[in-house]
Design a protein around this motif. Structure first.
Motif, short mmCIF file in Angstrom:
data_model
loop_
_atom_site.label_atom_id
_atom_site.label_comp_id
_atom_site.label_asym_id
_atom_site.label_seq_id
_atom_site.Cartn_x
_atom_site.Cartn_y
_atom_site.Cartn_z
N GLY A 171 8.02 -46.75 -26.34
CA GLY A 171 6.73 -46.02 -25.46
C GLY A 171 7.21 -44.96 -24.89
N ILE A 172 8.54 -45.56 -24.37
CA ILE A 172 9.20 -44.62 -23.38
C ILE A 172 9.43 -43.59 -24.16
CG2 ILE A 172 11.43 -43.58 -21.55
CD1 ILE A 172 11.45 -46.86 -21.24
N GLU A 173 9.99 -43.32 -25.36
CA GLU A 173 10.51 -42.09 -26.21
C GLU A 173 9.12 -41.40 -26.81
OE1 GLU A 173 13.24 -40.95 -26.79
OE2 GLU A 173 14.04 -42.12 -26.26
N THR A 174 8.08 -42.26 -26.83
CA THR A 174 6.44 -41.52 -27.15
C THR A 174 5.66 -40.84 -25.48
OG1 THR A 174 5.65 -43.48 -28.08
CG2 THR A 174 4.21 -42.11 -27.39
N LEU A 175 6.19 -41.14 -24.58
CA LEU A 175 5.58 -40.16 -23.04
C LEU A 175 7.08 -39.24 -23.09
CD1 LEU A 175 5.97 -43.50 -21.04
CD2 LEU A 175 3.62 -41.55 -21.45
N ARG A 176 8.34 -39.20 -23.67
CA ARG A 176 9.11 -37.83 -23.58
C ARG A 176 8.35 -37.17 -24.33
NH1 ARG A 176 15.01 -41.41 -24.55
NH2 ARG A 176 14.74 -42.23 -22.52
N GLU A 177 7.91 -37.41 -26.00
CA GLU A 177 7.57 -36.90 -26.84
C GLU A 177 6.35 -36.22 -26.09
OE1 GLU A 177 6.42 -38.67 -29.97
OE2 GLU A 177 9.03 -39.42 -30.90
N GLN A 178 5.60 -36.71 -25.22
CA GLN A 178 4.35 -35.78 -24.53
C GLN A 178 4.40 -35.38 -23.15
OE1 GLN A 178 1.59 -35.95 -26.10
NE2 GLN A 178 2.56 -37.03 -27.86
#
Length: 698
Positions: free
Chosen positions: A453-460
């Motif tokens: 989930g943290i990786e997803t936030l970084r991408e956004q």
């Protein structure tokens, strides 16, 4: 009416194959789909005859567009040399050298048909490799190269295939004419794809500016894009629709990431999910159609007086062996060249064999070979068409079977994670006995899912939502820290979770910077005193028992705030001045902490478990300080708070959805129990409900 019934039959068949694959995950789902197609053809008499042009338009165009849409940007750049070499040079070598040996093996195949066969079996299928990689631990570099090359080698292989097929249809094969035609189709297809990709992106931005930002509308436009690009390139400019679709897809993705995704994440999420379903059905339908089409082809091969059925199967196996040998030797040669240049990694036959085995053929190969025309320009039958399709099908099936059987034997390691997800550190993995697949505990699975989930936030992350992203990442890191505290009771050695040294380094840097601000007269004695006390409290928490009564904790916080307000009222400072100096002190201290942590981590350049965990701990602390900086810089107005609330909910839902998918993947891989999956999904569902309610709780 028959077409509608056929569509329903194909969709049901693909769905049924997924059910079977769920219970027999060791066998690639493509093989089940072929068997189902055979069942439909032999027992139910289903027969499908599709025009070659329509087949390319309906299947190949959207599949390639999806590959281009999801292309791995970072890996594609970092491994651009091996990827471009495999995708272009290896495909051309496979077509020329493979075609030469295929013609020697089967003289009944004309040169152009042999080249077409070699070209059509040259593209790799990353979907099949991903399915195998869920059960077998493959080198990360091999996986990234296969994912990257599949985007380009589909295009180069299909252009070579179409060139050879057109030469066969015309009846002459002149190398000069073939090369000229190849470059015309390639460059004109590239220009058409870039032009239409730019046009479609401009139209979406225009519609968005006038308020037409409906999710369904943008999704439909995305679905129509590959068909429009392919048809325009092929029908209007007589160029390569394959190259056009890939070029248009890559450009559209880049432009979409910069505009639509930033303003309307829901559009991106909906489009991605829709494409996943669409491509899932297309991939499955292709293999079902292959199974349906095999019996007539086998009958034609059996009736072929020039070749026996067993001999045709043997030819298919030998063709696969030729393609496998070329890829293996190419990979080993690349290793030798790399070693001669860098002297850091000796070439190994094992790595070359693994790379050769990952060259699995799949949907694009079958979609292309089924478009071979029945007749050529003079009205006669296409030479050895049934044999060509039969051998291509054998190559696809053999490549799937051999990879499924041999890769676990060659690697000798079961997969510890799905390579499409971020890598979980060794410290998060449970200890396992030799030969037994690791099983994650519920706590560690939650940590892994939250990290995704943290990786997803970084991408956004972008300029407009950076403060919200840091806030959400900080909250999720705190959740991970709480779970790790529980894990400390499960493991005796918890040094990897200890960030005490890093926290003291950061606090010392903040204290020094605070003194500098006082000396420079940028803050008052009051601000210095308040912030010093805060740093002292933080230092006392290092290594202390963090179990405390929550209500008492909040009573202490409220008491300190009340005393601080009294001190401000008794001092000569205004509330506005106090806020400005406090904000300055917090920002400057956070910057000093980030600088100190970054300098400290420069000495951790190794790749041991301890070094990786130390870097991870440092990064988590840096994110906290970055959030403090962004929070102080962030405007506090009703309009901004409303925007923040909207972004916070959208980003939280994106992250939670990624966590949910990760847990499902872990369950399907057998890495967590069914009950653990249910429990974690309950946490995620609760967090999602809280996010929709505006509470944003983890």
């Amino acid at each position: 009416m028959w077409i509608l019934e056929l569509v329903v039959i194909l969709i049901v068949s693909v769905t049924f194959s997924n059910i079977i694959s769920h219970f027999v995950p060791e066998v690639p789902i493509s093989l089940f789909q072929i068997v189902i197609g055979l069942f439909l053809s032999l027992l139910l008499g289903v027969n499908v005859d599709i025009d070659a042009h329509w087949f390319m338009l309906l299947f190949v165009a959207p599949l390639l567009y999806n590959d281009a849409w999801r292309f791995p940007k970072r890996e594609l750049w970092e491994l651009r040399g091996p990827i471009l070499g495999n995708a272009i040079l290896l495909v051309l070598l496979t077509t020329l050298i493979g075609g030469y040996f295929i013609h020697l093996l089967m003289p009944q195949l004309p040169n152009s048909v042999a080249l077409a066969l070699a070209a059509v079996v040259s593209p790799t299928d990353p979907v099949a490799v991903q399915a195998i990689a869920k059960r077998v631990k493959l080198p990360e570099s091999v996986l990234h190269i296969v994912a990257g090359e599949s985007l380009i080698n589909d295009a180069s292989g299909l252009v070579s295939f179409n060139t050879a097929i057109k030469a066969t249809v015309v009846g002459t094969f002149l190398i000069g004419q073939a090369v000229t035609n190849f470059f015309w189709m390639t460059f004109m297809g590239l220009i058409v794809g870039l032009a239409l990709g730019s046009l479609l992106s401009w139209l979406r931005d225009t519609f968005d500016r006038v308020g037409l930002n409906d999710v369904v509308f943008h999704t439909v436009m995305t679905l129509l894009a590959p068909f429009l690009i392919y048809w325009t390139a092929e029908a209007v400019f007589h160029a390569s629709g394959v190259i056009a679709v890939v070029a248009g897809g890559v450009l559209t993705k880049i432009l979409s990431d910069q505009h639509i995704n930033a303003r309307h994440p829901e559009i991106s999420v909906t489009a991605v999910r829709t494409w996943e379903i669409f491509v899932y059905l297309l991939n499955g339908i292709i293999f079902v159609l292959l199974g349906i089409g095999l019996p007539p082809i086998v009958v034609a091969v059996v009736k072929n007086a020039q070749i026996h059925t067993g001999q045709a199967i043997l030819y298919g196996v030998i063709v696969w062996l030729i393609i496998f040998t070329i890829r293996t030797l190419w990979t080993y040669g690349n290793q030798v060249v790399w070693y001669l240049r860098n002297r850091d990694q000796k070439p190994t036959v094992k790595m070359a064999i693994i790379s050769g085995l990952t060259g699995v053929r799949g949907a694009v190969t079958m979609a292309a070979v089924m478009t071979v025309p029945a007749v050529i320009q003079d009205g006669s039958a296409f030479p050895q068409r049934d044999l060509l399709i039969f051998i291509a099908a054998v190559v696809v099936i053999v490549s799937l079977l051999v990879a499924t059987i041999m890769l676990p034997i060659v690697t000798k390691v079961r997969s510890s994670h799905d390579f499409t997800q971020p890598e979980i550190s060794d410290a998060e993995l449970p200890e396992t006995g030799e030969g037994r697949e690791a099983e994650l505990s519920e706590s560690r699975a939650r940590i892994f899912a939250i990290q995704v989930g943290i990786e997803t936030l970084r991408e956004q992350q972008n300029d407009t939502n950076r403060a919200v992203v840091y806030e959400l990442i900080t909250r999720k890191q705190n959740t991970i820290a709480q779970i790790r505290e529980q894990l400390m009771g499960e493991k005796a050695d918890n040094a990897q979770f200890d960030n005490s040294e890093l926290r003291r380094i950061a606090l010392d840097a903040q204290r020094n910077r605070l003194q500098q601000l006082l000396v420079e007269e940028k803050i008052s004695i009051l601000i210095f005193s308040i912030q010093s006390r805060r740093l002292e409290r933080l230092e006392k928490l290092i290594g202390a028992d963090k179990k405390f009564d929550n209500s008492a904790h909040w009573v202490r916080i409220l008491t300190r705030r009340a005393l601080r307000s009294v001190r401000i009222w008794l001092s000569d400072e205004s509330n506005k001045q106090f806020k400005a100096e406090t904000s300055l002190a917090i920002r400057e201290m956070a910057k000093a902490a980030i600088k100190a942590l970054s300098q400290h981590m420069e000495k951790y350049d190794g790749d041991t478990v301890l070094h990786r965990m130390e870097r991870q701990n440092a990064y988590e602390l840096i994110v906290v300080y970055r959030y403090q900086i962004e929070h102080e810089k962030h405007p506090d107005t009703p309009e901004q708070r409303e925007l923040d609330d909207k972004q916070r909910m959208e980003l939280e839902l994106l992250a939670l959805n990624a966590q949910r998918e990760t847990i499902q993947d872990l369950y399907e891989q057998g890495r967590i129990t069914r009950q653990a999956g249910i429990n974690i999904r309950q946490f995620i569902n609760y967090a999602e409900t809280a996010a929709l309610a505006g509470k944003n709780e983890e």
